[in-house]
Design a protein around this motif. Structure first.
Motif, PDB file in Angstrom:
ATOM      1  N   TYR A   4       4.633  21.170  -5.959  1.00  0.00           N
ATOM      2  CA  TYR A   4       4.059  20.478  -4.806  1.00  0.00           C
ATOM      3  C   TYR A   4       4.543  19.040  -4.752  1.00  0.00           C
ATOM      4  CZ  TYR A   4       0.654  24.295  -4.631  1.00  0.00           C
ATOM      5  OH  TYR A   4       0.058  25.527  -4.549  1.00  0.00           O
ATOM      6  N   ILE A   5       4.550  18.508  -3.556  1.00  0.00           N
ATOM      7  CA  ILE A   5       4.763  17.082  -3.349  1.00  0.00           C
ATOM      8  C   ILE A   5       3.454  16.558  -2.759  1.00  0.00           C
ATOM      9  CG2 ILE A   5       6.031  15.282  -2.134  1.00  0.00           C
ATOM     10  CD1 ILE A   5       7.628  18.632  -2.714  1.00  0.00           C
ATOM     11  N   ALA A   6       2.859  15.598  -3.433  1.00  0.00           N
ATOM     12  CA  ALA A   6       1.621  14.977  -2.958  1.00  0.00           C
ATOM     13  C   ALA A   6       1.982  13.661  -2.276  1.00  0.00           C
ATOM     14  CB  ALA A   6       0.673  14.715  -4.125  1.00  0.00           C
ATOM     15  N   PHE A   7       1.522  13.523  -1.048  1.00  0.00           N
ATOM     16  CA  PHE A   7       1.670  12.270  -0.311  1.00  0.00           C
ATOM     17  C   PHE A   7       0.298  11.613  -0.334  1.00  0.00           C
ATOM     18  CE2 PHE A   7       4.940  15.071   1.319  1.00  0.00           C
ATOM     19  CZ  PHE A   7       6.063  14.261   1.249  1.00  0.00           C
ATOM     20  N   LEU A   8       0.216  10.483  -1.019  1.00  0.00           N
ATOM     21  CA  LEU A   8      -1.061   9.800  -1.210  1.00  0.00           C
ATOM     22  C   LEU A   8      -1.176   8.628  -0.248  1.00  0.00           C
ATOM     23  CD1 LEU A   8      -1.050   9.698  -5.111  1.00  0.00           C
ATOM     24  CD2 LEU A   8      -1.948  11.487  -3.616  1.00  0.00           C
ATOM     25  N   ARG A   9      -2.366   8.474   0.294  1.00  0.00           N
ATOM     26  CA  ARG A   9      -2.649   7.351   1.181  1.00  0.00           C
ATOM     27  C   ARG A   9      -3.318   6.253   0.361  1.00  0.00           C
ATOM     28  NH1 ARG A   9      -7.167   6.426   4.766  1.00  0.00           N
ATOM     29  NH2 ARG A   9      -6.479   5.169   6.518  1.00  0.00           N
ATOM     30  N   ALA A  10      -2.995   5.020   0.660  1.00  0.00           N
ATOM     31  CA  ALA A  10      -3.645   3.856   0.029  1.00  0.00           C
ATOM     32  C   ALA A  10      -3.147   3.593  -1.387  1.00  0.00           C
ATOM     33  CB  ALA A  10      -5.164   3.977   0.055  1.00  0.00           C
ATOM     34  N   ILE A  11      -1.908   3.920  -1.652  1.00  0.00           N
ATOM     35  CA  ILE A  11      -1.303   3.579  -2.941  1.00  0.00           C
ATOM     36  C   ILE A  11      -0.333   2.427  -2.698  1.00  0.00           C
ATOM     37  CG2 ILE A  11       0.250   4.376  -4.774  1.00  0.00           C
ATOM     38  CD1 ILE A  11      -2.521   5.575  -5.030  1.00  0.00           C
ATOM     39  N   ASN A  12      -0.566   1.332  -3.376  1.00  0.00           N
ATOM     40  CA  ASN A  12       0.268   0.127  -3.286  1.00  0.00           C
ATOM     41  C   ASN A  12       0.336  -0.468  -1.884  1.00  0.00           C
ATOM     42  OD1 ASN A  12       0.597   0.243  -6.015  1.00  0.00           O
ATOM     43  ND2 ASN A  12       2.533   1.329  -5.905  1.00  0.00           N
ATOM     44  N   VAL A  13      -0.797  -0.397  -1.188  1.00  0.00           N
ATOM     45  CA  VAL A  13      -0.988  -1.093   0.086  1.00  0.00           C
ATOM     46  C   VAL A  13      -2.429  -1.588   0.129  1.00  0.00           C
ATOM     47  CG1 VAL A  13       0.731   0.252   1.382  1.00  0.00           C
ATOM     48  CG2 VAL A  13      -1.638   1.014   1.336  1.00  0.00           C
ATOM     49  N   GLY A  14      -2.688  -2.542   0.949  1.00  0.00           N
ATOM     50  CA  GLY A  14      -4.049  -3.021   1.147  1.00  0.00           C
ATOM     51  C   GLY A  14      -4.722  -3.558  -0.096  1.00  0.00           C
ATOM     52  N   GLY A  15      -3.942  -4.148  -1.000  1.00  0.00           N
ATOM     53  CA  GLY A  15      -4.526  -4.735  -2.192  1.00  0.00           C
ATOM     54  C   GLY A  15      -4.727  -3.769  -3.340  1.00  0.00           C
ATOM     55  N   SER A  41       5.359   4.401  -3.430  1.00  0.00           N
ATOM     56  CA  SER A  41       4.486   4.435  -2.255  1.00  0.00           C
ATOM     57  C   SER A  41       3.571   5.650  -2.244  1.00  0.00           C
ATOM     58  CB  SER A  41       5.328   4.403  -0.979  1.00  0.00           C
ATOM     59  OG  SER A  41       6.182   5.524  -0.924  1.00  0.00           O
ATOM     60  N   GLY A  42       3.341   6.252  -3.414  1.00  0.00           N
ATOM     61  CA  GLY A  42       2.375   7.345  -3.482  1.00  0.00           C
ATOM     62  C   GLY A  42       2.955   8.711  -3.210  1.00  0.00           C
ATOM     63  N   ASN A  43       4.154   8.981  -3.708  1.00  0.00           N
ATOM     64  CA  ASN A  43       4.758  10.309  -3.611  1.00  0.00           C
ATOM     65  C   ASN A  43       4.820  10.870  -5.024  1.00  0.00           C
ATOM     66  OD1 ASN A  43       5.519   9.766  -0.778  1.00  0.00           O
ATOM     67  ND2 ASN A  43       6.984   8.369  -1.714  1.00  0.00           N
ATOM     68  N   VAL A  44       4.079  11.950  -5.275  1.00  0.00           N
ATOM     69  CA  VAL A  44       4.009  12.520  -6.616  1.00  0.00           C
ATOM     70  C   VAL A  44       4.419  13.988  -6.555  1.00  0.00           C
ATOM     71  CG1 VAL A  44       2.562  12.931  -8.644  1.00  0.00           C
ATOM     72  CG2 VAL A  44       2.091  10.967  -7.165  1.00  0.00           C
ATOM     73  N   VAL A  72      -8.567   8.060  -2.237  1.00  0.00           N
ATOM     74  CA  VAL A  72      -7.131   8.234  -2.005  1.00  0.00           C
ATOM     75  C   VAL A  72      -6.938   9.584  -1.313  1.00  0.00           C
ATOM     76  CG1 VAL A  72      -4.847   8.413  -3.048  1.00  0.00           C
ATOM     77  CG2 VAL A  72      -6.552   6.883  -4.058  1.00  0.00           C
ATOM     78  N   ALA A  73      -6.786   9.559   0.003  1.00  0.00           N
ATOM     79  CA  ALA A  73      -6.543  10.801   0.735  1.00  0.00           C
ATOM     80  C   ALA A  73      -5.230  11.400   0.247  1.00  0.00           C
ATOM     81  CB  ALA A  73      -6.498  10.544   2.231  1.00  0.00           C
ATOM     82  N   MET A 165       1.650   8.161   6.331  1.00  0.00           N
ATOM     83  CA  MET A 165       2.975   8.147   6.950  1.00  0.00           C
ATOM     84  C   MET A 165       4.083   7.836   5.964  1.00  0.00           C
ATOM     85  SD  MET A 165       3.034   6.602  10.716  1.00  0.00           S
ATOM     86  CE  MET A 165       1.505   5.759  10.734  1.00  0.00           C
ATOM     87  N   ARG A 166       5.243   8.453   6.242  1.00  0.00           N
ATOM     88  CA  ARG A 166       6.458   8.152   5.500  1.00  0.00           C
ATOM     89  C   ARG A 166       7.611   8.061   6.484  1.00  0.00           C
ATOM     90  NH1 ARG A 166       2.717   8.044   2.577  1.00  0.00           N
ATOM     91  NH2 ARG A 166       2.585   8.596   0.377  1.00  0.00           N
ATOM     92  N   ASN A 167       8.580   7.246   6.152  1.00  0.00           N
ATOM     93  CA  ASN A 167       9.802   7.157   6.928  1.00  0.00           C
ATOM     94  C   ASN A 167      10.574   8.464   6.740  1.00  0.00           C
ATOM     95  OD1 ASN A 167      12.763   6.528   7.291  1.00  0.00           O
ATOM     96  ND2 ASN A 167      11.867   4.579   7.928  1.00  0.00           N
TER      97      ASN A 167
END
Length: 181
Positions: A4-15, A41-44, A72-73, A165-167
């Motif tokens: 699996y690839i986990a896309f995490l929200r709120a990793i290394n943003v917003g403090g 940027s939260g890709n595991v 962390v969504a 979001m990811r580019n």
């Protein structure tokens, strides 16, 4: 084993700053194997015997909440799903100029409802265009993201669910590095 690839929200943003070594350790604590991160940027990436992605998302979110102290969504995709996301062509080639435009992909847990799709399409302008497909929203931004009136928060509000979001470049690199078996 399932990768699996986990896309995490709120990793290394917003403090919230999390070192990738620490993030890999949190995933290993859950019993996942072959844990790797891709850019900070939260890709595991990880392997698990569990087939039910929604259950894994909840397990990861609960564990990260306890370990990091904030929510962390988490949005999981298999390698095959990620390959399909990376290959999808949401806009005609003529509409996208990589030199001056950016294409972002918002990962969702479930496909947006018809009502959410209609709200999303009302955000379209000459600068910003959107395309919903499966559990992703593709956002074509014909300016710098900072110059767009649209934000990730507004996008989430319009569709009524969390997203991360990811580019497209990041997504394509991940899909190439972790191809479907």
């Amino acid at each position: 084993m399932h990768r699996y690839i986990a896309f995490l929200r709120a990793i290394n943003v917003g403090g919230h700053t999390v070192k990738m070594e620490q993030l890999r350790a949190r995933f290993a604590e859950l019993g996942f194997t072959n844990v790797a991160t891709f850019i900070a940027s939260g890709n595991v990436i990880f392997d698990s015997p569990v087939e039910h992605a929604a259950a894994l998302e909840r397990q990861i979110e609960d564990h990260l909440q306890q370990a990091l102290g904030y929510s962390v969504a988490t949005f999981l995709r298999s390698c095959a799903e990620l390959a399909a996301v990376a290959k999808h062509q949401p806009f005609p080639d003529a509409a996208f100029d990589p030199a001056s435009h950016a294409l972002y992909i918002a990962f969702l847990r479930t496909p947006p409802t018809e009502e959410a799709r209609h709200k999303l399409m009302r955000l379209r302008t000459a600068t910003d265009d959107f395309h919903a497909h499966e559990r992703e929203i593709y956002w074509l931004c014909r300016t710098r993201l900072s110059d767009s009136p649209i934000s990730g928060a507004l996008l989430e509000k319009m569709i009524g669910m969390p997203a991360t979001m990811r580019n497209v470049t990041t997504v394509r690199k991940l899909a190439a590095k972790y191809p479907a078996p």
